[in-house]
Write an enzyme that holds these catalytic residues in place. Structure first.
Site, mmCIF file in Angstrom:
data_model
loop_
_atom_site.group_PDB
_atom_site.id
_atom_site.type_symbol
_atom_site.label_atom_id
_atom_site.label_comp_id
_atom_site.label_asym_id
_atom_site.label_seq_id
_atom_site.Cartn_x
_atom_site.Cartn_y
_atom_site.Cartn_z
ATOM 1 N N LYS A 282 -20.687 4.805 4.838
ATOM 2 C CA LYS A 282 -19.754 5.202 6.141
ATOM 3 C C LYS A 282 -19.886 4.510 7.263
ATOM 4 O O LYS A 282 -19.100 4.156 7.991
ATOM 5 C CB LYS A 282 -20.250 6.954 6.286
ATOM 6 C CG LYS A 282 -19.867 7.770 4.954
ATOM 7 C CD LYS A 282 -18.440 8.112 5.101
ATOM 8 C CE LYS A 282 -17.764 7.340 4.223
ATOM 9 N NZ LYS A 282 -17.980 7.268 2.739
ATOM 10 N N ASN B 25 4.323 -2.026 -4.660
ATOM 11 C CA ASN B 25 2.970 -1.617 -4.618
ATOM 12 C C ASN B 25 2.202 -2.597 -5.966
ATOM 13 O O ASN B 25 3.055 -1.960 -7.058
ATOM 14 C CB ASN B 25 2.239 -0.180 -4.507
ATOM 15 C CG ASN B 25 2.512 0.084 -3.162
ATOM 16 O OD1 ASN B 25 3.064 -0.625 -2.221
ATOM 17 N ND2 ASN B 25 2.379 1.821 -3.028
ATOM 18 N N GLY B 26 1.024 -3.058 -5.853
ATOM 19 C CA GLY B 26 0.501 -3.577 -7.060
ATOM 20 C C GLY B 26 0.421 -5.005 -7.143
ATOM 21 O O GLY B 26 0.572 -5.727 -5.894
ATOM 22 N N GLU C 269 -17.955 0.982 6.633
ATOM 23 C CA GLU C 269 -16.553 1.298 6.758
ATOM 24 C C GLU C 269 -16.017 1.546 8.186
ATOM 25 O O GLU C 269 -14.815 0.841 8.391
ATOM 26 C CB GLU C 269 -16.321 2.519 6.099
ATOM 27 C CG GLU C 269 -16.528 2.275 4.435
ATOM 28 C CD GLU C 269 -16.074 3.605 3.587
ATOM 29 O OE1 GLU C 269 -15.328 3.444 2.491
ATOM 30 O OE2 GLU C 269 -16.772 4.853 4.040
ATOM 31 N N TRP D 207 -0.318 -3.874 2.247
ATOM 32 C CA TRP D 207 -1.966 -4.202 2.440
ATOM 33 C C TRP D 207 -2.030 -5.569 1.788
ATOM 34 O O TRP D 207 -1.884 -5.657 0.453
ATOM 35 C CB TRP D 207 -2.721 -3.180 1.781
ATOM 36 C CG TRP D 207 -4.377 -3.344 1.914
ATOM 37 C CD1 TRP D 207 -5.118 -3.123 3.102
ATOM 38 C CD2 TRP D 207 -5.115 -4.022 0.900
ATOM 39 N NE1 TRP D 207 -6.413 -3.413 2.688
ATOM 40 C CE2 TRP D 207 -6.762 -4.216 1.751
ATOM 41 C CE3 TRP D 207 -5.001 -4.642 -0.077
ATOM 42 C CZ2 TRP D 207 -7.633 -4.330 0.936
ATOM 43 C CZ3 TRP D 207 -6.022 -5.077 -0.814
ATOM 44 C CH2 TRP D 207 -7.339 -5.256 -0.233
ATOM 45 N N ARG E 53 -3.565 5.047 4.429
ATOM 46 C CA ARG E 53 -4.029 4.233 3.070
ATOM 47 C C ARG E 53 -4.029 2.822 3.560
ATOM 48 O O ARG E 53 -5.003 2.277 2.902
ATOM 49 C CB ARG E 53 -2.484 4.408 2.238
ATOM 50 C CG ARG E 53 -2.212 5.604 1.788
ATOM 51 C CD ARG E 53 -0.881 5.291 1.051
ATOM 52 N NE ARG E 53 -0.934 4.746 -0.188
ATOM 53 C CZ ARG E 53 -1.114 5.180 -1.293
ATOM 54 N NH1 ARG E 53 -1.382 6.434 -1.523
ATOM 55 N NH2 ARG E 53 -1.230 4.348 -2.529
ATOM 56 N N CYS F 222 0.921 -1.114 -0.122
ATOM 57 C CA CYS F 222 -0.020 0.026 0.202
ATOM 58 C C CYS F 222 0.912 1.499 -0.034
ATOM 59 O O CYS F 222 0.479 1.980 -0.825
ATOM 60 C CB CYS F 222 -0.951 -0.052 1.372
ATOM 61 S SG CYS F 222 -2.134 1.064 1.180
ATOM 62 N N GLU G 242 -24.607 6.380 0.683
ATOM 63 C CA GLU G 242 -23.458 6.863 1.323
ATOM 64 C C GLU G 242 -23.477 6.713 2.698
ATOM 65 O O GLU G 242 -22.418 6.391 3.379
ATOM 66 C CB GLU G 242 -23.223 8.453 0.779
ATOM 67 C CG GLU G 242 -21.849 8.984 1.160
ATOM 68 C CD GLU G 242 -20.680 8.227 0.903
ATOM 69 O OE1 GLU G 242 -19.690 8.611 1.665
ATOM 70 O OE2 GLU G 242 -20.741 7.760 0.167
ATOM 71 N N LYS H 126 -6.924 3.449 1.313
ATOM 72 C CA LYS H 126 -7.640 4.568 0.837
ATOM 73 C C LYS H 126 -7.687 4.727 -0.329
ATOM 74 O O LYS H 126 -8.670 5.303 -1.178
ATOM 75 C CB LYS H 126 -6.683 6.007 1.285
ATOM 76 C CG LYS H 126 -7.042 7.210 1.169
ATOM 77 C CD LYS H 126 -8.400 7.730 1.388
ATOM 78 C CE LYS H 126 -8.788 9.194 1.187
ATOM 79 N NZ LYS H 126 -10.125 9.503 1.601
ATOM 80 N N HIS I 42 -40.664 -3.834 -1.017
ATOM 81 C CA HIS I 42 -40.387 -5.154 -2.119
ATOM 82 C C HIS I 42 -39.240 -5.847 -1.544
ATOM 83 O O HIS I 42 -38.348 -6.330 -2.389
ATOM 84 C CB HIS I 42 -39.737 -4.365 -3.478
ATOM 85 C CG HIS I 42 -41.133 -3.426 -4.031
ATOM 86 N ND1 HIS I 42 -42.343 -4.076 -4.748
ATOM 87 C CD2 HIS I 42 -41.039 -2.089 -4.087
ATOM 88 C CE1 HIS I 42 -42.846 -3.204 -5.150
ATOM 89 N NE2 HIS I 42 -42.445 -1.885 -4.747
#
Length: 621
Positions: free
Chosen positions: A498, A100-101, A501, A74, A27, A2, A494, A616, A517
């Protein structure tokens, strides 16, 4: 992924690298590590868990030297552990790498290396890359028969290894035979060079280095940079010398600090009056009742020919895009589709020549959103961007776009970026609407409403203690429902995101009428429902949906317009917001939901700024 930080200079590297790692904590990560090159050897320390655990080890066993790389991981390949943490060494133990990646073909490379006698110690794809670069370097060294090889040999080894790699990478490399050199390279994962006097930095994010330099070079895909104390040289797979502009970071180091706030997230919630003002600054044309938007790089004639818009994004930016759909269709009368970037990049939807694509990303580095941009451009469509980070990959590659000017967003849970994105989408819808049918009277009312937003949001922020009391009341709930209609439907989504998270409470957002429904089966006395019930065109309909929840003994929390006394008789708890035009409600109404999520998470003892499992900026698929 990360976070990556590297340093080469005359100062002690360890404290600089640790400082950089701490600035990259936001991050998201599960382990960290550091490698210092000194006295002709590589010294490595790696630790699962928080950076404090790594710092504790270093306090007992300091690493002295003026060149080093460090990383926060991460997990992608292999679980969090000391052994899987970066940096990783090659077979010789002379080369160290942070990455990273994701190396997609690592299994094939690993199989070949193991057949050649390499013994890998971790479960990561990164260690495979370290061994591959080391193998290339050793082969070049043996072929050259030079006792003291030049740094170009290490750069060439990196180039040859990366030519075999499929996937994404941002890497930092050091080698004990080259104590005055550091190599960086990127493809699909951000990497910047920090330019100093007699020293240079390498980082995945400018926040890691901005207390030392604000002059940075944003590397492009396939760039390879060779750093020494005195200079840097950039090349690529195809060219031996590449020029990249030096940019000056526009925000100060103080902007990335918490100040007097206990968490970055709370600071950024309270910054929203200012960030919205920044998003509007210089962009309102009151005499013409329109917006002034430089950077779109499209003529008015080209914009008038647009007969369809696609908005594509991920996460919170996708919710902003959904609000944008309502805005464009109401104010501009242009059909809009909102697409998850992760899905859009793999679909083949019919798009005619008059389709305009907008990509939305706070970081400008979101992997799926970047891929969606490239796919759109590949098919010949004009593709514009809404981003926050100047110099980011999406900002560079889009045909044009608009910067948010929101300053650094450190909190993993996006707050000010959402309101800034919706503000800019409102300006765009207003601008394109004025080219079509939108009258000056209605446009002028929207402009006045936009100008009033900072003050209106300030009024909501004053209710933080009241919202905290509501949070304490419901902090033990296992499930939440968030419900809104029309413009408030994206806000409900949203608000649910939040809460999920940062507090780890299961929450779902729905269009309120969809309750009947299926989701109404979830309603019981222990499941709070948060209704966005402001006085707008859907007010009465929303109240009817609210009554359906009450009839089934569900606790109700309401977002209501100031002065609405009736709602207090229907909801157990109310958070009031000032009245604004219906098209501006998402910008105001999301703020109490941000505060509610924040206060619930704090009350539950959650680490608000470092929520588990999250990063992040998602730079891998």
């Amino acid at each position: 992924m990360c976070g990556i930080i590297g340093f080469i200079g005359t100062r002690e590297a360890e404290p600089l690298l640790l400082e950089g790692l701490r600035r990259l904590e936001y991050r998201g990560y599960d382990s960290s590590g550091i490698c210092i090159l000194a006295d002709g050897a590589l010294a490595v320390q790696k630790k699962k868990g928080r950076i404090d655990q790594l710092a504790g080890v270093l306090a007992q066993q300091p690493l002295r030297g003026h060149v080093g790389i460090a990383h926060t991981r991460w997990a992608t390949h292999g679980p969090p552990s000391d052994g899987n943490a970066h940096p990783h060494l090659d077979a010789s133990g002379k080369l160290a790498l942070v990455h990273n990646g994701v190396i997609e073909n690592y299994a094939q490379i690993k199989s070949r290396l193991e057949k050649a006698g390499h013994k890998l110690q971790s479960q990561t794809d990164t260690e495979v890359l370290a061994h591959l670069i080391g193998e290339k370097y050793d082969a070049l060294h043996a072929k050259s028969k030079v006792q003291n090889p030049k740094s170009e040999m290490l750069t060439e080894a990196v180039r040859q290894a990366l030519a075999e790699v499929i996937g994404t990478y941002g890497i930092g490399v050091v080698h004990k035979d080259h104590p005055g050199v550091m190599i960086g390279a990127r493809k699909g994962s951000p990497l910047v060079v920090g330019v100093g006097k007699g020293e240079h930095f390498l980082a995945s994010d400018v926040s890691a280095i901005m207390s030392h330099t604000r002059d940075v070079v944003y590397l492009h895909d396939f760039d390879i940079v060779t750093l020494t104390r005195e200079e840097y040289r950039i090349s690529s797979q195809a060219e031996t010398h590449v020029r990249r502009a030096v940019s000056t970071v526009e925000w100060s180091p103080d902007a990335a600090d918490k100040g007097a706030f206990p968490h970055y997230m709370l600071k950024e919630i309270f910054e929203q009056p200012q960030t919205i003002e920044n998003a509007l600054r210089g962009r309102l044309d009151k005499p013409e009742a329109t917006a002034h938007l430089g950077g779109l790089n499209l003529t008015n004639q080209e914009l008038r020919q647009v007969d369809r818009i696609i908005l594509t994004a991920c996460g919170t930016a996708w919710h902003a895009a959904l609000a944008g759909e309502y805005l464009f269709e109401e104010l501009s009368r242009i059909p809009v589709e909102v697409e998850y970037a992760s899905e859009f990049r793999y679909r083949n939807p019919p798009m005619d020549k008059n389709t305009l694509v907008f990509v939305i990303s706070q970081s400008g580095e979101t992997a799926d959103t970047l891929a969606a941009l490239r796919e759109s451009k590949r098919k010949g469509h004009k593709t514009l961007a809404i981003v926050n980070v100047v110099g980011s990959t999406i900002a560079r590659e889009a045909d044009g776009g608009i910067y948010m000017h929101a300053g650094p967003e450190i909190g993993v849970a996006a707050t000010k970026s959402f309101t800034s994105q919706v503000t800019i989408l409102t300006l765009l819808a207003l601008y394109m609407g004025r080219m079509r049918h939108l009258g000056s009277t209605q446009a002028s009312e929207i402009i006045r409403g936009l100008e009033s937003l900072p003050e209106k949001i300030q009024q909501v922020l004053k209710q933080s203690e009241h919202i905290q009391r509501i949070a304490l009341k419901f902090k033990g709930a296992a499930d939440f429902l968030f419900l809104g209609r029309q413009y408030n439907y994206p806000v409900a989504l949203e608000g649910a995101l939040k809460l999920k998270e940062i507090s780890y409470i299961h929450a779902e957002g729905y269009a309120a009428a969809e309750m009947k429904h299926g989701p109404i089966a979830l309603v019981d006395k222990d499941t709070p429902s948060v209704f966005l019930a402001t006085r707008n065109s859907m007010h009465e309909k929303t109240l009817s949906n609210l009554e359906e929840v009450k009839a089934r003994s569900g606790p109700v929390i309401a977002i209501a317009t100031e002065g609405d006394k009736e709602i207090g008789q229907k909801a157990a708890d109310v958070m009031y917001v000032p009245r604004v035009a219906e098209c501006l409600e998402p910008i105001v109404n999301v703020v109490p939901l941000q505060l509610l999520s924040y206060h619930i998470a704090v009350a539950r003892g959650c680490d608000v700024d470092k929520p588990r499992n999250l990063a992040k900026s998602v730079t891998v698929e």
